[in-house]
Write a protein that holds these residues in place. Sequence first.
Motif, PDB file in Angstrom:
ATOM      1  N   VAL A 164      12.739  28.749  17.872  1.00  0.00           N
ATOM      2  CA  VAL A 164      13.961  28.369  18.590  1.00  0.00           C
ATOM      3  C   VAL A 164      13.883  28.853  20.044  1.00  0.00           C
ATOM      4  CG1 VAL A 164      16.453  28.735  18.731  1.00  0.00           C
ATOM      5  CG2 VAL A 164      15.369  28.326  16.515  1.00  0.00           C
ATOM      6  N   ILE A 165      13.337  30.047  20.238  1.00  0.00           N
ATOM      7  CA  ILE A 165      13.188  30.562  21.603  1.00  0.00           C
ATOM      8  C   ILE A 165      12.190  29.699  22.378  1.00  0.00           C
ATOM      9  CG2 ILE A 165      12.375  32.536  22.974  1.00  0.00           C
ATOM     10  CD1 ILE A 165      13.588  34.339  20.717  1.00  0.00           C
ATOM     11  N   ALA A 166      11.120  29.287  21.704  1.00  0.00           N
ATOM     12  CA  ALA A 166      10.146  28.397  22.355  1.00  0.00           C
ATOM     13  C   ALA A 166      10.836  27.123  22.828  1.00  0.00           C
ATOM     14  CB  ALA A 166       9.016  28.052  21.383  1.00  0.00           C
ATOM     15  N   MET A 167      11.676  26.583  21.964  1.00  0.00           N
ATOM     16  CA  MET A 167      12.406  25.356  22.287  1.00  0.00           C
ATOM     17  C   MET A 167      13.350  25.592  23.473  1.00  0.00           C
ATOM     18  SD  MET A 167      14.651  23.200  19.571  1.00  0.00           S
ATOM     19  CE  MET A 167      13.503  23.239  18.275  1.00  0.00           C
ATOM     20  N   ALA A 168      13.978  26.766  23.464  1.00  0.00           N
ATOM     21  CA  ALA A 168      14.949  27.076  24.513  1.00  0.00           C
ATOM     22  C   ALA A 168      14.285  27.271  25.879  1.00  0.00           C
ATOM     23  CB  ALA A 168      15.750  28.327  24.130  1.00  0.00           C
ATOM     24  N   ILE A 169      13.089  27.846  25.885  1.00  0.00           N
ATOM     25  CA  ILE A 169      12.455  28.130  27.186  1.00  0.00           C
ATOM     26  C   ILE A 169      11.527  27.011  27.638  1.00  0.00           C
ATOM     27  CG2 ILE A 169      12.558  30.646  26.921  1.00  0.00           C
ATOM     28  CD1 ILE A 169       9.377  30.276  26.371  1.00  0.00           C
ATOM     29  N   ALA A 170      11.384  25.972  26.802  1.00  0.00           N
ATOM     30  CA  ALA A 170      10.398  24.921  27.087  1.00  0.00           C
ATOM     31  C   ALA A 170      10.590  24.327  28.477  1.00  0.00           C
ATOM     32  CB  ALA A 170      10.460  23.839  26.018  1.00  0.00           C
ATOM     33  N   LEU A 171      11.843  24.209  28.905  1.00  0.00           N
ATOM     34  CA  LEU A 171      12.115  23.586  30.196  1.00  0.00           C
ATOM     35  C   LEU A 171      12.430  24.626  31.277  1.00  0.00           C
ATOM     36  CD1 LEU A 171      14.033  20.594  28.718  1.00  0.00           C
ATOM     37  CD2 LEU A 171      12.098  20.352  30.274  1.00  0.00           C
ATOM     38  N   ARG A 172      12.039  25.862  31.023  1.00  0.00           N
ATOM     39  CA  ARG A 172      12.253  26.957  31.970  1.00  0.00           C
ATOM     40  C   ARG A 172      13.692  27.001  32.489  1.00  0.00           C
ATOM     41  NH1 ARG A 172       7.246  28.772  32.757  1.00  0.00           N
ATOM     42  NH2 ARG A 172       5.530  27.302  32.915  1.00  0.00           N
ATOM     43  N   PRO A 173      14.648  27.249  31.605  1.00  0.00           N
ATOM     44  CA  PRO A 173      16.045  27.266  32.035  1.00  0.00           C
ATOM     45  C   PRO A 173      16.328  28.453  32.959  1.00  0.00           C
ATOM     46  CG  PRO A 173      15.872  28.127  29.824  1.00  0.00           C
ATOM     47  CD  PRO A 173      14.504  27.611  30.181  1.00  0.00           C
ATOM     48  N   ALA A 174      17.293  28.285  33.842  1.00  0.00           N
ATOM     49  CA  ALA A 174      17.694  29.395  34.708  1.00  0.00           C
ATOM     50  C   ALA A 174      18.501  30.410  33.916  1.00  0.00           C
ATOM     51  CB  ALA A 174      18.520  28.859  35.881  1.00  0.00           C
ATOM     52  N   LEU A 175      19.139  29.930  32.839  1.00  0.00           N
ATOM     53  CA  LEU A 175      19.998  30.804  32.032  1.00  0.00           C
ATOM     54  C   LEU A 175      19.744  30.571  30.552  1.00  0.00           C
ATOM     55  CD1 LEU A 175      22.466  32.741  31.746  1.00  0.00           C
ATOM     56  CD2 LEU A 175      23.911  30.688  31.752  1.00  0.00           C
ATOM     57  N   LEU A 176      19.499  31.668  29.857  1.00  0.00           N
ATOM     58  CA  LEU A 176      19.338  31.607  28.408  1.00  0.00           C
ATOM     59  C   LEU A 176      20.533  32.326  27.784  1.00  0.00           C
ATOM     60  CD1 LEU A 176      17.318  30.878  26.065  1.00  0.00           C
ATOM     61  CD2 LEU A 176      16.465  33.210  26.269  1.00  0.00           C
ATOM     62  N   ILE A 177      21.251  31.628  26.908  1.00  0.00           N
ATOM     63  CA  ILE A 177      22.378  32.252  26.233  1.00  0.00           C
ATOM     64  C   ILE A 177      21.953  32.551  24.800  1.00  0.00           C
ATOM     65  CG2 ILE A 177      24.752  31.954  25.449  1.00  0.00           C
ATOM     66  CD1 ILE A 177      25.186  30.114  27.851  1.00  0.00           C
ATOM     67  N   ALA A 178      21.925  33.827  24.453  1.00  0.00           N
ATOM     68  CA  ALA A 178      21.460  34.238  23.136  1.00  0.00           C
ATOM     69  C   ALA A 178      22.651  34.780  22.355  1.00  0.00           C
ATOM     70  CB  ALA A 178      20.371  35.294  23.280  1.00  0.00           C
ATOM     71  N   ASP A 179      23.086  34.056  21.338  1.00  0.00           N
ATOM     72  CA  ASP A 179      24.265  34.427  20.565  1.00  0.00           C
ATOM     73  C   ASP A 179      23.838  35.168  19.299  1.00  0.00           C
ATOM     74  OD1 ASP A 179      26.737  34.717  19.451  1.00  0.00           O
ATOM     75  OD2 ASP A 179      27.154  32.581  19.215  1.00  0.00           O
ATOM     76  N   GLU A 180      23.896  36.495  19.314  1.00  0.00           N
ATOM     77  CA  GLU A 180      23.492  37.338  18.181  1.00  0.00           C
ATOM     78  C   GLU A 180      22.132  36.895  17.628  1.00  0.00           C
ATOM     79  OE1 GLU A 180      25.407  39.868  16.850  1.00  0.00           O
ATOM     80  OE2 GLU A 180      27.496  39.422  17.298  1.00  0.00           O
ATOM     81  N   PRO A 181      21.121  36.761  18.492  1.00  0.00           N
ATOM     82  CA  PRO A 181      19.865  36.166  18.028  1.00  0.00           C
ATOM     83  C   PRO A 181      19.092  37.028  17.044  1.00  0.00           C
ATOM     84  CG  PRO A 181      19.581  37.066  20.221  1.00  0.00           C
ATOM     85  CD  PRO A 181      21.044  37.172  19.905  1.00  0.00           C
ATOM     86  N   THR A 182      19.435  38.310  16.954  1.00  0.00           N
ATOM     87  CA  THR A 182      18.660  39.183  16.063  1.00  0.00           C
ATOM     88  C   THR A 182      19.499  39.759  14.927  1.00  0.00           C
ATOM     89  OG1 THR A 182      19.120  41.127  17.434  1.00  0.00           O
ATOM     90  CG2 THR A 182      17.139  39.885  17.960  1.00  0.00           C
ATOM     91  N   THR A 183      20.761  39.360  14.845  1.00  0.00           N
ATOM     92  CA  THR A 183      21.666  39.967  13.873  1.00  0.00           C
ATOM     93  C   THR A 183      21.220  39.730  12.436  1.00  0.00           C
ATOM     94  OG1 THR A 183      23.447  39.710  15.440  1.00  0.00           O
ATOM     95  CG2 THR A 183      24.092  40.091  13.173  1.00  0.00           C
ATOM     96  N   ALA A 184      20.616  38.556  12.184  1.00  0.00           N
ATOM     97  CA  ALA A 184      20.211  38.244  10.809  1.00  0.00           C
ATOM     98  C   ALA A 184      18.826  38.786  10.481  1.00  0.00           C
ATOM     99  CB  ALA A 184      20.252  36.728  10.594  1.00  0.00           C
ATOM    100  N   LEU A 185      18.190  39.446  11.453  1.00  0.00           N
ATOM    101  CA  LEU A 185      16.804  39.875  11.247  1.00  0.00           C
ATOM    102  C   LEU A 185      16.721  41.370  10.946  1.00  0.00           C
ATOM    103  CD1 LEU A 185      15.262  38.013  14.337  1.00  0.00           C
ATOM    104  CD2 LEU A 185      15.386  37.190  11.981  1.00  0.00           C
ATOM    105  N   ASP A 186      15.647  41.761  10.270  1.00  0.00           N
ATOM    106  CA  ASP A 186      15.386  43.179  10.055  1.00  0.00           C
ATOM    107  C   ASP A 186      15.089  43.869  11.383  1.00  0.00           C
ATOM    108  OD1 ASP A 186      15.685  43.692   7.313  1.00  0.00           O
ATOM    109  OD2 ASP A 186      13.849  42.586   6.892  1.00  0.00           O
TER     110      ASP A 186
END
Lengths: 325, 330
Positions: A164-186
């Motif tokens: 998902v992060i790869a998809m998000a950065i594919a177009l080199r966005p100026a702003l990345l909004i990460a909504d609790e991206p690690t909450t479900a992870l160990d």
Amino acid sequence: MTPVLSVRGLTTVLHLADGPVEVVKDVSFEIGEGETVALVGESGSGKSMTMLSVMGLHPQPTAEIVRGEVVLGDVDLVGADERYRRSVRGSAMAMVYQDPMTSLNPLMRIGAQIEEVLTAHGTPRRTAEQRVLEVLADVGIPQPARAARAFPHEFSGGMRQRVVIAMAIALRPALLIADEPTTALDVTIQQQIIALVRRLQAETGTAVMWITHDLGVVARVASRLLVMYAGHLVETGPTRGVFAQPEHPYTAGLIGAIPPVRGAERAPLRQIPGAPPDAAHAPAGCPFHPRCPEAVQRCEQDMPPLTQREVSAAACWVPPSEWVA
Amino acid sequence: MAPILRVEDLVKVYPVRGTGQELRAVAGVSFSLGRGETLGIVGESGCGKSTTGRLLVRLEEPTEGRIELDGEDITRIRGRALREVHRRVQLVFQDPFAALNPRLTVAQTLDEVLRVYDLAGDKAGRRRRVQELLGMVGLRSGFADRYPHQMSGGQCQRVGIARALAVEPQVVVLDEPVSALDVSVQSEVMNLLTRLREELGLSYVFISHDLGMVRHISDRIVVMYLGRVVELGPWRAVSDDPLHPYTRALQEAVPVADPGIEAAREIEPLRGEVPDPADPPAGCVFHPRCPLVEDVCTTVDPELAELLPEHQAACHVAARRLQHPSAVGT
């Protein structure tokens, strides 16, 4: 320096059966180029609705932005038409959600999904195919060519979030909004994802808006933080300063509620009585007053404005020098 | 004094559907719980901590091994005796909403438990006991008539705790009791658990992925990885001076709510992910991710051994370093 994102007076209402209620209340903030800002809040604080409003992805027509501006680059997205908003989503700003499957199509191969994002924003197919392999390698997915042909279910939760992060950065966005991206992870996987986002940020200069309820994550990733409570921004300032000297009793309570992982002696945890209210059903005056150890009579009627203090801006009638707790 | 609960070489194997494979969710776990003690069990998903909890309260029967409650073997008991074990060892679940019947009021939920176990006498006696239980967990008497959907997560969890206490258990197994709650609510429930332990002389098994919470409440801490205990010892030693490289990695992975510490920290994430428990690595199960891995680790599964007084770890490298500290330059 021109900010990447400038939010001014953002107010979003939910149209409920008994009328509209404000769930994002006059929220203003800016994010500079390459900066990481954390948006902190508990359930019902309005943090997710704030970011959905920024993205123009708030559930319409139930939710409606009634006031304010969301300026990305130099265009106000609130006033812009949907076609323009769609063109900047995924390119100038991209979002990573808590559950990677929110962003992934379970029936589509990974590579095709990333390629779709690229071609939808005008990248020629041939270039897109190559770029897919690059970004998969960038986010630390082994054997990118093989991974591109795989389906999401073939990956672990941590690997899916990398996709998902790869998809998000594919177009080199100026702003990345990460909504609790690690909450479900160990935690050990969370640590990998945090390290990944930091590295990508250093390489590309992307600004990151990190939405979280975890103050540990805030301390690790953000240079500045915004604290929301019941739809209001109640404190905002530099992370180090705010942790050392919180100017809002809610922020102070949150920091004191967390037991340290090592080193410190054990002491009873600081309690905040009650539970956070829904932004839609918040008490009058300062919405924190029923839970606040510092509340004075005025807090029951008037919402204090966000006022610049020593280290941060806080919305509280009672200065820390007069706190009893 | 004899421990209240003791498990020895506990194993729980599940068949993996359609593959003929077996999954050893718990692969030989031994520890004891002293009277009035809180034993923390910490680990990541798939480490077997929740399965261990379900075995302790005998919601499931272990495949191998032995569980003793107050010196009595309860590994395979059934029927009336099992019901008595269920009374003496209670479980509190992570999701307070899911654990409560949505159609019952708080009073009905508590009354049901009292009736089932024939406690607190007649209707009036049970009503008094319900009020007493609400008071114990810090809920006003008006909550008796509320339904779960009329309460916050923290309030529901208090009811869950009251229900567990209704039967006057000796041991309470708490499986991620605050993980589903907001931060500002977690501390209140943690302080409540601490107070009840003192007041009622309870023994706790506190299961969590959150090392900070485990450190806060435990007397001793068990660290699990892939169905095994990799470290066990006094809370301060395990959390602040861990012997096992996995515990160290886990501790370093947890972001600390202190930007000064975080900024100064060089983050070297643990590589890889937890392997498939149905196909664990040979030797030490942690070796594919371990920064200290040596040849022996890839073939020989290390025994859990007492490397320092009261402090056990299952690690070849830690064992050698402590036996011959001068032999290793660290």
